[in-house]
Design a protein around this motif. Structure first.
Motif, PDB file in Angstrom:
ATOM      1  N   PRO A  77       0.837  -1.209   0.000  1.00 18.46           N
ATOM      2  CA  PRO A  77       0.000   0.000   0.000  1.00 18.46           C
ATOM      3  C   PRO A  77       0.864   1.248   0.000  1.00 18.46           C
ATOM      4  O   PRO A  77       1.892   1.310   0.675  1.00 18.46           O
ATOM      5  N   ARG A  78       0.444   2.270  -0.753  1.00 20.09           N
ATOM      6  CA  ARG A  78       1.297   3.448  -0.889  1.00 20.09           C
ATOM      7  C   ARG A  78       1.105   4.463   0.226  1.00 20.09           C
ATOM      8  O   ARG A  78       1.758   5.500   0.229  1.00 20.09           O
ATOM      9  N   HIS A  79       0.232   4.175   1.166  1.00 19.05           N
ATOM     10  CA  HIS A  79       0.016   5.089   2.289  1.00 19.05           C
ATOM     11  C   HIS A  79      -0.129   4.256   3.556  1.00 19.05           C
ATOM     12  O   HIS A  79      -0.868   3.266   3.566  1.00 19.05           O
ATOM     13  N   SER A 112      -5.182  -0.531  -5.652  1.00 16.38           N
ATOM     14  CA  SER A 112      -3.935  -0.992  -6.276  1.00 16.38           C
ATOM     15  C   SER A 112      -3.934  -0.698  -7.767  1.00 16.38           C
ATOM     16  O   SER A 112      -2.887  -0.367  -8.343  1.00 16.38           O
ATOM     17  N   GLU A 113      -5.092  -0.796  -8.397  1.00 18.98           N
ATOM     18  CA  GLU A 113      -5.177  -0.483  -9.822  1.00 18.98           C
ATOM     19  C   GLU A 113      -4.890   0.998 -10.050  1.00 18.98           C
ATOM     20  O   GLU A 113      -4.166   1.366 -10.983  1.00 18.98           O
ATOM     21  N   ARG A 114      -5.431   1.841  -9.186  1.00 22.46           N
ATOM     22  CA  ARG A 114      -5.200   3.278  -9.346  1.00 22.46           C
ATOM     23  C   ARG A 114      -3.725   3.607  -9.136  1.00 22.46           C
ATOM     24  O   ARG A 114      -3.133   4.381  -9.894  1.00 22.46           O
ATOM     25  N   ALA A 115      -3.110   3.006  -8.123  1.00 20.50           N
ATOM     26  CA  ALA A 115      -1.697   3.252  -7.877  1.00 20.50           C
ATOM     27  C   ALA A 115      -0.851   2.773  -9.049  1.00 20.50           C
ATOM     28  O   ALA A 115       0.122   3.431  -9.438  1.00 20.50           O
ATOM     29  N   ASN A 148       1.609   5.066 -11.455  1.00 18.01           N
ATOM     30  CA  ASN A 148       3.035   4.764 -11.541  1.00 18.01           C
ATOM     31  C   ASN A 148       3.436   4.187 -12.890  1.00 18.01           C
ATOM     32  O   ASN A 148       4.616   3.889 -13.098  1.00 18.01           O
ATOM     33  N   GLY A 149       2.458   3.997 -13.786  1.00 19.60           N
ATOM     34  CA  GLY A 149       2.773   3.404 -15.070  1.00 19.60           C
ATOM     35  C   GLY A 149       3.291   1.981 -14.941  1.00 19.60           C
ATOM     36  O   GLY A 149       4.136   1.540 -15.727  1.00 19.60           O
ATOM     37  N   ASP A 150       2.792   1.226 -13.946  1.00 20.86           N
ATOM     38  CA  ASP A 150       3.289  -0.121 -13.651  1.00 20.86           C
ATOM     39  C   ASP A 150       2.322  -1.154 -14.222  1.00 20.86           C
ATOM     40  O   ASP A 150       1.327  -1.516 -13.589  1.00 20.86           O
ATOM     41  N   ALA A 151       2.629  -1.658 -15.423  1.00 20.02           N
ATOM     42  CA  ALA A 151       1.732  -2.594 -16.098  1.00 20.02           C
ATOM     43  C   ALA A 151       1.638  -3.918 -15.348  1.00 20.02           C
ATOM     44  O   ALA A 151       0.564  -4.531 -15.278  1.00 20.02           O
ATOM     45  N   ALA A 152       2.753  -4.388 -14.773  1.00 20.44           N
ATOM     46  CA  ALA A 152       2.731  -5.659 -14.042  1.00 20.44           C
ATOM     47  C   ALA A 152       1.840  -5.557 -12.810  1.00 20.44           C
ATOM     48  O   ALA A 152       1.044  -6.468 -12.534  1.00 20.44           O
ATOM     49  N   ALA A 153       1.943  -4.456 -12.061  1.00 19.84           N
ATOM     50  CA  ALA A 153       1.106  -4.275 -10.882  1.00 19.84           C
ATOM     51  C   ALA A 153      -0.363  -4.151 -11.265  1.00 19.84           C
ATOM     52  O   ALA A 153      -1.248  -4.611 -10.538  1.00 19.84           O
ATOM     53  N   LEU A 154      -0.634  -3.541 -12.406  1.00 17.60           N
ATOM     54  CA  LEU A 154      -2.015  -3.422 -12.876  1.00 17.60           C
ATOM     55  C   LEU A 154      -2.608  -4.798 -13.151  1.00 17.60           C
ATOM     56  O   LEU A 154      -3.755  -5.088 -12.781  1.00 17.60           O
ATOM     57  N   GLY A 168     -11.789   4.785   1.495  1.00 19.88           N
ATOM     58  CA  GLY A 168     -10.514   4.356   2.034  1.00 19.88           C
ATOM     59  C   GLY A 168      -9.333   4.581   1.131  1.00 19.88           C
ATOM     60  O   GLY A 168      -8.226   4.203   1.458  1.00 19.88           O
ATOM     61  N   GLY A 169      -9.514   5.202  -0.032  1.00 24.43           N
ATOM     62  CA  GLY A 169      -8.435   5.300  -1.002  1.00 24.43           C
ATOM     63  C   GLY A 169      -7.479   6.443  -0.735  1.00 24.43           C
ATOM     64  O   GLY A 169      -7.743   7.349   0.034  1.00 24.43           O
ATOM     65  N   THR A 170      -6.334   6.398  -1.394  1.00 23.44           N
ATOM     66  CA  THR A 170      -5.383   7.497  -1.354  1.00 23.44           C
ATOM     67  C   THR A 170      -5.986   8.687  -2.094  1.00 23.44           C
ATOM     68  O   THR A 170      -6.591   8.515  -3.145  1.00 23.44           O
TER      69      THR A 170
END
Length: 692
Positions: free
Chosen positions: A311-313, A369-372, A376-382, A483-485
Motif C-alpha cells: 500500500p502506498r500510504h 492498487s489499480e489506481r496506484a 506509476n505506469g506499472d503494467a505488471a502491478a495493474l 478508504g483510497g489514497t
C-alpha cells in the motif's frame, strides 16, 4: 449410532494428530553449535519454528549469553538450529525486536536454569527474534501463522523441543487455555509445567489449526501459568531491528516475511506441490473451518495479495478494512500495515456477513492498487490488481443476488485524478471570460465530465475559481473513494494564469486543498494527441538518472531559446519571475514550446528586474529537492514530484524550520501519456501574449 460416533471421534483425533505432526515438523531447537567433528556437549537454549523458507521465529530472550550479550552477533558467531530428524544446521540471528531490554536477566547462569518469568520477563517487549538458516534444509516445513488479530479462546497447545540434556529430548507439547492478557502478552494456564527448552516454541490454536503466538516463558516452580507473545506483535518488525552483517529481508521486513510465508503455503496447494498433506488440507476439516470464507479461499487470496505492491500510504489498509466492515474511522492495535493484516480483521460469527466483508475488502484493495499502478505506469502491478479483482468477482458469483449487488457498489474504478479546466471563450469587449469544467481522470487520456460551469456569457477568472471551489470538495470526496489514497488535483490553465496557486484553494473544513493531496497545473493548450517534442522530452525526463534544475532567469534576464532547447535529459526548468506576463510568461512559453512537461515556478514571482536574495533561496531549495547532491544516488523521481511537494507543503504548515519557501511553489506537470480531453467544439485561438 455408537459406531458412527466412535468413527467420527477417531476421525477428529486423526486430524488433530495430523496437525501435531505438521507443528512438530516445523518446530526447531536452538542451541550452541557443537565443536569440531561434533565434539562437546551443547546446552539447549530454547525452541523456535520455521515461518518461511530459511527463517525461524523465536523469543528474543532465548538468544542471550550469561553475561547479557546477544548470541549470534559477534564475528562468525553462529547459532545451532536443530531441525526435524535431529540434524543441527548453522543459523544467524538476523532480527532482534526486544532491543537492550532482552539482555537482563541472562538466559543461563553457570549451567543453572534461570529462565525469566514475571515480573522480569514482562519487561522484555516485544520478546521476538528471527534467525536466518545459513544452510539449505530441503523440503523443510513451515507453520501456518494466523492472520487474525485476536488470540485463541478455545483449545490451544504449547509446542517446543526439550533441553538436549533430557534423556527424552525431542518434540514436546501440552494443552493450555487463555486466562488473561497483561501488557500485550498472553497468560496461559497449562495442564503440565512446560519443560526447559520450550521457550520460543509455537502456541497453536488447535480448533483452527494455526499458530497464534510464541511461548515466552515457563512458569515458576509449582505454577502452571505460562507467558506467550501474540503473533500480532510481529507487526512491530522493522529494518531498525536488523542485526548488522546478518542476512536481511529488505526495507520492509515484516511485509517481506509474510509474503514469503503466504507464497510458500500457496505453492503447496498447487499441482506438483508435494504429496504430503498441507496445513490447509488439515484446516479445512477442523471443526472451526469457515463456512463462508473457505480455507482455500484464504490461501488463494493471501497468494494474490502477496503479489500486489505494498500500500502506498501507511493508513490505507485500516481505512479500507474499516470501510469493508462499514465502520468508518475504526482503528486497530497493533496497527494494520499490510494487505494481509487488513483481511485478517474481517472474521465474524455470521458466515454470510464475513464473506461479504472479505470480498468487499478485496475489491476495494484491488481498486486502490489499480489506481496506484496507473499512476506509476506499472503494467505488471495493474495485471496483479486485475487478477485479485477477477477472483473476488468470481467468488461473489456464489452469493445471493442482493449480496452481489451490494458488492457491486464496493467495486469502483477509482479515478487517479480530478481535473479542473479553465477554457478561454471568445469575447468582444476586451474582458476575458472562461468556461470551467471538473472531470474525473482514469489515466491514458480517459476523462469523465463531472461538473460543468453553465453560463452562456462565461465567467471572469476570479468568479470561475469561486464557483470551482464551491463544487470541488464534493467531487474530490467522491474521487478519493472508500478508504483510497487522495486523488491528485490537476488544474489546466491558460498562459496568463499559470501562476495560480491552486494548492491554496479551500476544500472541506476550510483546509487548503494542497495539504491533503498533490496539486499540479497543466497547460490548457495541450489537448489530444501529444506533440512529438513534448512526448520526446517526457521520455528523456523519465529515463534520466537524476533530475537537474534548469534556472531560466538570473539578474533580470532569461535564457535564450537555444539554451532552453539544449537542456539535459533530466532538466526541469525553474523560474523565479512572475509567469503571468512579461519576460516570465515568455520564458514559460518557450519552455513549453521546447516540449518540457515538468517545470517549477512561483505564484508570487517577481517582475522582470534584478533577482533578490530570496530568489537564490528558492533556487537552492528546488535544487535540493530535485538533486540533493552530486554524490547522492539521486533525488526525487519525476513521478514522485507531486507527492513530495505535498509533503513539503504540510511541513510548512507545521512550521518546520526552513520550509516556508514552498508555500508559493507551483508545479507544472503535463504527462503526455494522459493528455487533456479534446473539446467538442473547435477551440478559438487568441493572439499569444507569450510569443509562442
Amino acid at each position: 449410532m455408537t459406531r458412527l460416533r466412535d468413527s467420527r471421534e477417531r476421525s477428529d483425533q486423526d486430524r488433530l494428530d495430523e496437525l501435531r505432526r505438521l507443528v512438530e515438523d516445523a518446530t526447531v531447537g536452538i542451541r550452541a553449535l557443537p565443536g569440531p567433528n561434533g565434539a562437546g556437549r551443547a546446552k539447549g537454549w530454547g525452541s523456535g519454528f520455521l515461518v518461511a523458507p530459511g527463517w525461524v521465529l523465536t523469543c528474543a530472550h532465548v538468544l542471550v549469553h550469561s553475561d547479557g550479550r546477544r548470541r549470534g552477533t559477534g564475528r562468525d558467531e553462529e547459532i545451532g538450529v536443530v531441525v526435524d530428524g535431529g540434524r543441527v544446521v548453522r543459523g544467524r540471528l538476523a532480527y532482534h525486536l526486544a532491543g537492550e531490554s532482552a539482555a537482563v536477566p541472562a538466559r543461563w547462569d553457570g549451567g543453572t536454569d534461570t529462565e525469566p518469568y514475571a515480573p522480569s520477563a514482562m519487561n522484555i517487549h516485544p520478546d521476538l527474534a528471527l534467525i536466518r538458516l545459513l544452510e539449505e534444509v530441503p523440503d523443510h516445513s513451515c507453520v501456518w501463522l494466523t492472520d487474525r488479530t485476536g488470540v485463541p479462546i478455545g483449545e490451544a497447545h504449547i509446542f517446543g523441543r526439550q533441553d538436549d540434556d533430557d534423556p527424552a529430548a525431542g518434540p514436546w507439547e501440552v494443552s493450555c487455555r487463555l486466562v488473561g492478557q497483561e501488557r500485550g502478552q498472553l497468560l496461559l494456564d497449562a495442564r503440565a509445567r512446560p519443560r526447559p527448552g520450550v521457550s520460543g516454541g509455537p502456541l497453536v490454536d488447535m480448533e483452527r489449526g494455526e499458530v497464534a503466538g510464541v511461548v515466552k516463558a515457563r512458569s515458576r516452580e509449582g505454577s502452571s501459568t505460562v507467558l506467550a507473545v501474540p503473533l500480532s506483535a510481529l507487526r512491530a518488525l522493522t529494518a531498525d531491528h536488523h542485526v548488522p552483517g546478518a542476512p536481511d529481508l529488505g526495507p520492509e521486513p515484516y511485509d517481506a516475511l509474510m509474503r514469503l510465508h503466504d507464497r510458500w503455503h500457496a505453492a503447496r496447494q498447487k499441482p506438483g506441490g508435494g504429496a504430503v498433506r498441507t496445513w490447509a488440507d488439515v484446516q479445512r476439516h477442523l471443526p472451526a473451518a469457515a463456512r463462508g470464507r473457505r480455507v482455500l479461499d484464504r490461501v488463494r487470496v493471501l497468494d494474490l495479495l502477496a503479489d500486489l505492491p505494498a500500500p502506498r500510504h501507511p493508513a490505507l489498509v485500516e481505512r479500507i478494512a474499516a470501510k469493508a466492515q462499514r465502520s468508518p474511522g475504526k482503528a486497530w492495535t497493533p496497527r494494520l500495515s499490510t494487505w494481509r493484516d487488513g483481511q485478517g480483521v474481517l472474521y465474524d460469527l455470521d458466515p454470510a456477513r464475513e464473506l461479504r466483508m472479505f470480498l468487499r475488502y478485496l475489491l476495494l484493495a484491488a481498486a486502490e492498487s489499480e489506481r496506484a499502478a496507473r499512476d506509476n505506469g506499472d503494467a505488471a502491478a495493474l495485471r496483479q490488481a486485475e487478477r485479485l479483482r477477477e477472483w473476488a468477482e468470481g467468488r461473489a458469483g456464489d452469493m445471493d443476488v442482493e449480496e452481489r449487488e451490494d458488492l457491486g457498489k464496493a467495486w469502483q474504478r477509482l479515478p487517479s485524478s480530478v481535473l479542473v479546466e479553465f477554457e478561454p471563450r471568445p469575447y468582444d469587449d476586451g474582458s476575458p471570460v472562461f468556461d470551467w469544467t471538473i472531470r474525473l481522470g482514469y489515466g491514458g487520456g480517459v476523462w469523465a465530465s463531472e461538473v460543468v460551469g453553465e453560463d452562456p456569457r462565461g465567467f471572469p477568472f476570479d468568479h470561475a475559481v469561486w464557483h470551482v471551489e464551491r463544487r470541488l470538495h464534493e467531487v474530490l470526496d467522491g474521487a478519493d473513494g472508500p478508504g483510497g489514497t487522495p486523488a491528485r488535483l490537476e488544474v489546466a490553465l491558460p498562459e496568463e494564469h499559470f501562476g495560480t496557486a491552486a494548492h491554496h484553494w479551500l476544500a472541506a473544513q476550510s483546509r487548503a486543498v494542497g495539504l491533503g493531496r498533490a496539486v499540479v497545473v497543466r497547460d490548457v493548450g495541450r489537448r489530444g494527441a501529444p506533440d512529438p517534442r513534448w512526448e520526446a522530452r517526457w521520455q528523456r525526463l523519465t529515463g534520466a538518472d537524476r533530475l537537474q534544475p534548469l534556472r531560466m532567469a538570473h539578474a533580470g534576464s532569461v535564457l535564450a531559446r537555444r539554451e532552453i532547447d539544449a537542456g539535459d535529459d533530466g532538466a526541469v526548468p525553474v523560474l523565479c519571475l512572475s509567469v503571468g506576463d512579461g519576460l516570465g510568461c515568455v520564458a514559460a512559453g518557450v519552455a513549453l514550446d521546447s516540449g518540457y512537461a515538468v517545470a517549477v515556478w512561483r505564484s508570487d514571482g517577481h517582475p522582470p528586474e534584478r533577482c533578490a536574495e530570496d530568489c537564490d533561496v528558492f533556487h537552492a531549495r528546488i535544487t535540493a529537492l530535485l538533486a540533493p547532491s552530486e554524490t547522492a544516488a539521486g533525488g526525487v523521481s519525476v513521478r514522485e514530484l507531486p507527492e513530495k511537494l505535498r509533503e513539503l507543503r504540510n511541513a510548512a504548515v507545521e512550521k518546520e524550520a526552513g520550509s516556508e519557501w514552498v508555500a508559493g511553489v507551483v508545479l507544472l506537470y503535463d504527462d503526455p501519456g494522459d493528455p487533456l480531453p479534446q473539446l467538442s467544439a473547435p477551440l478559438v485561438h487568441f493572439p499569444s501574449s507569450r510569443g509562442r
